[in-house]
Write a protein that holds these residues in place. Structure first.
Motif, short mmCIF file in Angstrom:
data_model
loop_
_atom_site.label_atom_id
_atom_site.label_comp_id
_atom_site.label_asym_id
_atom_site.label_seq_id
_atom_site.Cartn_x
_atom_site.Cartn_y
_atom_site.Cartn_z
N CYS A 159 0.80 -1.23 0.00
CA CYS A 159 0.00 0.00 0.00
C CYS A 159 0.83 1.28 0.00
O CYS A 159 0.27 2.37 -0.02
CB CYS A 159 -0.94 0.02 1.21
SG CYS A 159 -2.06 -1.41 1.27
N GLU A 165 1.62 6.18 9.12
CA GLU A 165 0.33 5.64 8.67
C GLU A 165 0.18 4.18 9.08
O GLU A 165 -0.92 3.76 9.46
CB GLU A 165 0.22 5.78 7.15
CG GLU A 165 0.14 7.22 6.68
CD GLU A 165 0.27 7.38 5.18
OE1 GLU A 165 0.03 8.50 4.68
OE2 GLU A 165 0.61 6.39 4.50
N ASP A 173 -9.65 -0.34 9.99
CA ASP A 173 -9.21 0.39 8.80
C ASP A 173 -8.91 -0.53 7.61
O ASP A 173 -8.74 -0.06 6.49
CB ASP A 173 -7.95 1.21 9.11
CG ASP A 173 -8.23 2.39 10.03
OD1 ASP A 173 -9.35 2.91 9.98
OD2 ASP A 173 -7.33 2.77 10.81
N ASP A 175 -10.22 -3.58 5.32
CA ASP A 175 -11.35 -4.42 4.90
C ASP A 175 -10.78 -5.54 4.04
O ASP A 175 -10.54 -5.35 2.84
CB ASP A 175 -12.36 -3.58 4.13
CG ASP A 175 -13.64 -4.34 3.81
OD1 ASP A 175 -13.60 -5.60 3.78
OD2 ASP A 175 -14.68 -3.70 3.59
N VAL A 180 -9.37 -3.42 0.58
CA VAL A 180 -8.98 -2.01 0.63
C VAL A 180 -8.56 -1.63 2.04
O VAL A 180 -8.95 -2.28 3.02
CB VAL A 180 -10.11 -1.06 0.16
CG1 VAL A 180 -10.40 -1.24 -1.31
CG2 VAL A 180 -11.36 -1.25 1.00
N LEU A 181 -7.80 -0.56 2.12
CA LEU A 181 -7.29 -0.07 3.40
C LEU A 181 -7.53 1.43 3.47
O LEU A 181 -7.38 2.14 2.46
CB LEU A 181 -5.80 -0.40 3.51
CG LEU A 181 -4.95 0.20 4.62
CD1 LEU A 181 -3.80 -0.76 4.94
CD2 LEU A 181 -4.36 1.55 4.19
N ARG A 182 -7.90 1.94 4.64
CA ARG A 182 -8.06 3.38 4.84
C ARG A 182 -6.84 3.90 5.59
O ARG A 182 -6.58 3.52 6.73
CB ARG A 182 -9.34 3.68 5.64
CG ARG A 182 -9.57 5.18 5.84
CD ARG A 182 -10.92 5.49 6.47
NE ARG A 182 -10.99 4.99 7.82
CZ ARG A 182 -11.81 4.02 8.23
NH1 ARG A 182 -12.60 3.41 7.36
NH2 ARG A 182 -11.84 3.63 9.49
N ARG A 184 -4.58 7.20 7.04
CA ARG A 184 -4.66 8.60 7.45
C ARG A 184 -3.29 9.24 7.26
O ARG A 184 -2.35 8.93 7.98
CB ARG A 184 -5.11 8.70 8.92
CG ARG A 184 -6.59 8.43 9.12
CD ARG A 184 -6.98 8.46 10.58
NE ARG A 184 -6.50 7.26 11.26
CZ ARG A 184 -7.16 6.09 11.27
NH1 ARG A 184 -8.30 5.98 10.63
NH2 ARG A 184 -6.66 5.05 11.92
N GLU A 190 -7.56 11.39 4.70
CA GLU A 190 -7.77 9.95 4.54
C GLU A 190 -7.80 9.58 3.06
O GLU A 190 -8.22 10.37 2.21
CB GLU A 190 -9.09 9.54 5.20
CG GLU A 190 -9.08 9.66 6.72
CD GLU A 190 -10.30 9.02 7.35
OE1 GLU A 190 -11.18 8.53 6.59
OE2 GLU A 190 -10.38 8.99 8.59
N ARG A 191 -7.34 8.38 2.76
CA ARG A 191 -7.41 7.88 1.40
C ARG A 191 -7.61 6.37 1.44
O ARG A 191 -7.25 5.72 2.43
CB ARG A 191 -6.12 8.20 0.63
CG ARG A 191 -4.88 7.49 1.12
CD ARG A 191 -3.63 7.95 0.36
NE ARG A 191 -2.46 7.14 0.67
CZ ARG A 191 -1.70 7.29 1.74
NH1 ARG A 191 -1.99 8.22 2.63
NH2 ARG A 191 -0.64 6.51 1.93
N LEU A 192 -8.20 5.83 0.40
CA LEU A 192 -8.39 4.39 0.27
C LEU A 192 -7.34 3.83 -0.68
O LEU A 192 -7.10 4.40 -1.75
CB LEU A 192 -9.80 4.08 -0.26
CG LEU A 192 -10.96 4.39 0.68
CD1 LEU A 192 -12.28 4.06 -0.01
CD2 LEU A 192 -10.85 3.62 1.98
#
Length: 312
Positions: A159, A165, A173, A175, A180-182, A184, A190-192
């Motif tokens: 990622c 982060e 955070d 899934d 996907v990952l969230r 910060r 925030e971004r996916l």
């Protein structure tokens, strides 16, 4: 007889600096570390203005250039500032005076033509695919620490995460079903980011067999925890990366940020769109991402000159 100029009001500068820092914190959401850096730069600037007896609201371009020039020269009590430091201080002054103008405290912008020495663009260290494979296989075994380290390294490479982060991640955070990952990033943005198959497998194994043992006496929500069950610090993450890099002979070329550089370079080398890489890295300016296109070109040249029979 000449009249001495009135003493400068240090409290006026302090008031404007505090107001500026409040704006950065509450409206721009900048981190504590960034705020402290701005505060330190502006206090140093204020000391310079007092030494040359110039009021903060009456500065001209020459005063600001004089401040940067003074830092670029070595003194008895300190060495000359590096170009990267001067660039940061110039950016701080530009932001500060634009804030004053935005608030109608001043009517001119003395930083309009301010230039600091350009820092040389040093290409970051990047691992080869073989190096990445060796590093990611270094945490072997099934004990909780090994499962955590494997998941951590896989996720950072998958990622392009910054160290902060990765340590800020909470269990919710990631899934794993959606892949996907969230994250910060800087300024709490925030971004996916998509998560690849190998990283999903490593994180799932860690969540099932590693993390429950590490958090047996803790209810910490961080994804990556230490042996006391509390969230990893950046120092703890650095030690993990260095330990496994040392095990495979990469310690001289490796830091947590190396995996982020490698992530971006490998994506671009594989044909990924520059804008997509910018979004996944969380860069505000695409110019920051473009360094990886230069790096990909350098790697292509290395391959060319080592492989083409008439290149050397």
């Amino acid at each position: 007889m000449a009249v001495a100029p009135a003493p400068l009001d240090a409290r006026a500068l302090e008031h404007h600096v505090l107001d500026f820092l409040a704006y950065l914190e509450f409206e721009r959401g900048l981190s504590r570390n960034t705020l402290e850096a701005y505060r330190s730069d502006l206090l140093q600037f204020g000391a310079y203005l007092r030494s040359v007896r110039v009021d903060v609201l009456e500065t001209q371009h020459t005063d600001l250039a004089g401040f940067l020039d003074s830092l670029a020269q070595p003194h008895d009590d300190r060495p000359a500032s590096r170009p990267a430091t001067l660039q940061r201080k110039a950016a701080c002054l530009r932001s500060f005076y634009r804030h004053l103008r935005r608030e109608n405290i001043i009517q001119h912008d003395p930083t309009a033509d301010l230039r600091a020495p350009r820092k040389s663009q040093k290409l970051p260290q990047v691992l080869s695919r073989g190096d990445v494979d060796r590093l990611l296989r270094a945490p072997n075994g099934t004990d909780p620490g090994a499962l955590r380290d494997r998941a951590l390294l896989e996720l950072m490479y998958a990622c392009g995460l910054r160290a902060s982060e990765a340590t800020d991640l909470e269990v919710g955070d990631v899934d794993l079903e959606a892949g996907v990952l969230r994250a910060r990033g800087k300024g709490s943005k925030e971004r996916l980011v998509p998560v690849g198959r190998e990283a999903i497998t490593a994180v799932r194994l860690y969540l099932e067999r590693g993390r429950p043992m590490l958090t047996a006496t803790s209810d910490d929500r961080h994804l990556f925890v230490n042996r006391r069950g509390t969230g990893l610090t950046r120092q703890g993450l650095y030690k993990i990366v260095q330990r496994h890099a040392r095990a495979v002979g990469l310690e001289d070329r490796m830091s947590p940020h190396t995996l982020r550089h490698t992530f971006a370079t490998h994506l671009l080398a594989g044909g990924c769109d520059l804008r997509a890489v910018q979004e996944m890295l969380g860069h505000a300016d695409i110019a920051t991402t473009q360094i990886y296109t230069h790096l990909s070109a350098e790697r292509l040249k290395d391959v060319y000159f080592s492989a083409h029979p008439r290149a050397a």
